[in-house]
Design a protein around this motif. Structure first.
Motif, short mmCIF file in Angstrom:
data_model
loop_
_atom_site.label_atom_id
_atom_site.label_comp_id
_atom_site.label_asym_id
_atom_site.label_seq_id
_atom_site.Cartn_x
_atom_site.Cartn_y
_atom_site.Cartn_z
N UNK A 321 0.84 -1.20 0.00
CA UNK A 321 0.00 0.00 0.00
C UNK A 321 0.87 1.25 0.00
N UNK A 322 1.90 1.24 0.84
CA UNK A 322 2.80 2.40 0.91
C UNK A 322 3.56 2.60 -0.40
N UNK A 323 3.94 1.49 -1.04
CA UNK A 323 4.67 1.57 -2.30
C UNK A 323 3.79 2.14 -3.41
N UNK A 324 2.53 1.73 -3.42
CA UNK A 324 1.58 2.27 -4.40
C UNK A 324 1.41 3.77 -4.17
N UNK A 325 1.23 4.15 -2.91
CA UNK A 325 1.04 5.56 -2.56
C UNK A 325 2.26 6.39 -2.97
N UNK A 326 3.44 5.81 -2.86
CA UNK A 326 4.67 6.55 -3.16
C UNK A 326 4.77 6.95 -4.63
N UNK A 327 4.02 6.28 -5.49
CA UNK A 327 4.09 6.58 -6.92
C UNK A 327 3.11 7.66 -7.35
N UNK A 328 2.21 8.07 -6.46
CA UNK A 328 1.27 9.14 -6.78
C UNK A 328 2.04 10.44 -7.00
N UNK A 329 1.80 11.08 -8.13
CA UNK A 329 2.43 12.34 -8.51
C UNK A 329 3.93 12.22 -8.78
N UNK A 330 4.45 10.99 -8.84
CA UNK A 330 5.89 10.82 -9.00
C UNK A 330 6.30 10.29 -10.37
N UNK A 331 5.42 9.59 -11.07
CA UNK A 331 5.81 8.90 -12.29
C UNK A 331 5.19 9.55 -13.53
N UNK A 332 3.88 9.52 -13.61
CA UNK A 332 3.14 10.09 -14.73
C UNK A 332 1.67 10.18 -14.35
#
Length: 412
Positions: A321-332
């Motif tokens: 869950x934390x890993x998914x959240x970490x990609x918000x606004x970070x990749x595309x």
């Protein structure tokens, strides 16, 4: 560089490949984002009206590109050394193609002929088109794939299957009757999936990438997707190929194949039962992938979250869950939408307390608020609104200073 027996499988340095076509770049050019592409591929992308960098999805301040002379020189040096030291045959001329194809009927000449045709196909898209349009050639390759029960399973002959699949993978996009090719690969008493699986298990990196691309190509409708997933070992092997320690090009090819296969519900459940959630969580946390590959990882996590079994696996893994959240606004923007959809599914739709706590502990509320203030898609904004509703607001929460009528976020 890794050289395989008979010079059939050569690991091409990843940074020599165009991120769009995955072919070796002939004329590398760099955008203002610093990412390098083959000139013809990025020109087609821009001519189609796109105004973003394909790899990072950053908005382009200018559509001008600059030739990357250093990289072009490196590719030329590498190609020259390869030609002199590892490729035993000169490039075929167009009028030599037909006699070389005819030699495929002679068992003793078959491997050497395939090596020549591979070298010919790799040289240009035009050459790939010549082979794809050559009457009977594609069917001949398919017949070779179907002979897996005729002794080709032996490890001594696996190299031959790699040649066939590498060549088939190169000309896929140039075949006119694609539906016919898909039907030939899957219908009737065919052994093509056995051959593709064997190469996924035992092949070199390049041939495994080709095998994954062929599987992705086949997975065009629900029936085909189910037939592929029901072949014992295929999905499991694709998941193994998408491990963080594998070659990034292989990881992306395996992910693309899994995305293509995973649409039917029974295939989603199979993915989950084979441990896809843990494997994808590792990729999110450990792998250094480009934007396109990371989008595919998040798409697969979102796919898993659309089933009860998948949501349960995700919710049991706070790190996921934390890993998914970490990609918000970070990749595309695409990656963000996949990530938010997953969080919405486990926290809002499934109402899992563990997932909600994981989001809160990872400062997820701040990210949700930031996302709502951005120019996100309406469906993403609605999911963010739903997510905010389920979190309890108290005097110590960052939400206590948030006013939905404002156009900014209060400092924390």
């Amino acid at each position: 560089m890794v050289r395989a027996r008979d010079d059939l499988c050569i690991n091409v340095p990843t940074f020599f490949k165009c991120p769009i076509s995955l072919d070796i770049m002939k004329s590398p050019v760099s955008l203002c984002t610093g990412v390098t592409y083959d000139r013809s591929s990025i020109q087609r992308w821009l001519d189609a009206g796109n105004n973003t960098c394909p790899a990072t999805m950053q908005l382009l301040q200018t559509k001008d590109f600059v030739p990357n002379r250093t990289l072009q020189s490196l590719i030329q040096i590498w190609s020259d050394s390869l030609r002199h030291s590892t490729v035993p045959h000169p490039l075929l001329s167009s009028d030599q193609v037909l006699p070389t194809v005819a030699q495929l009927e002679t068992h003793s000449l078959r491997s050497a002929s395939l090596a020549k045709l591979l070298h010919f196909a790799r040289d240009s898209n035009h050459n790939k088109l010549i082979l794809a349009k050559l009457e009977g050639f594609v069917n001949q390759l398919l017949r070779f794939l179907d002979n897996v029960d005729g002794g080709l399973v032996a490890s001594a002959n696996t190299q031959f299957l790699q040649q066939v699949i590498l060549l088939l993978g190169l000309i896929l996009d140039s075949v006119e009757d694609r539906d016919g090719l898909r039907n030939s690969l899957l219908k009737g008493n065919k052994q093509s999936l056995d051959s593709l699986l064997l190469v996924l298990q035992r092949g070199c990196c390049e041939s495994r990438i080709a095998s994954a691309r062929v599987l992705q190509f086949i997975a065009a409708d629900a029936e085909s997707k189910i037939l592929i997933a029901e072949k014992e070992g295929v999905v499991a092997e694709l998941l193994k190929s998408a491990a963080p320690e594998k070659d990034p090009a292989l990881v992306e090819a395996a992910l693309a194949s899994l995305v293509a296969i995973s649409t039917p519900k029974r295939n989603k459940l199979k993915l989950v039962s084979l441990g896809a959630v843990k494997a994808l969580s590792r990729l999110l946390a450990e792998a250094k992938l480009g934007a396109a590959a990371m989008e595919k990882v998040l798409k697969l996590v979102e796919t898993a979250s659309s089933t009860r079994e998948g949501r349960k696996e995700i919710c049991e893994d706070a790190a996921c869950v934390a890993a998914v959240l970490s990609k918000v606004l970070k990749v595309s923007s695409v990656a963000t939408e996949h990530a938010v959809t997953t969080l919405w599914s486990v926290c809002y739709l499934f109402r899992d307390r563990k997932a909600q706590e994981a989001v809160t502990q990872a400062n997820g509320l701040t990210k949700i608020l930031l996302l709502m203030q951005s120019n996100c898609a309406p469906q993403v904004r609605q999911m963010c609104t739903d997510l905010l509703k389920i979190f309890r607001v108290n005097s110590k929460s960052c939400l206590s200073c948030y006013d939905t009528k404002t156009t900014h976020i209060m400092p924390f």
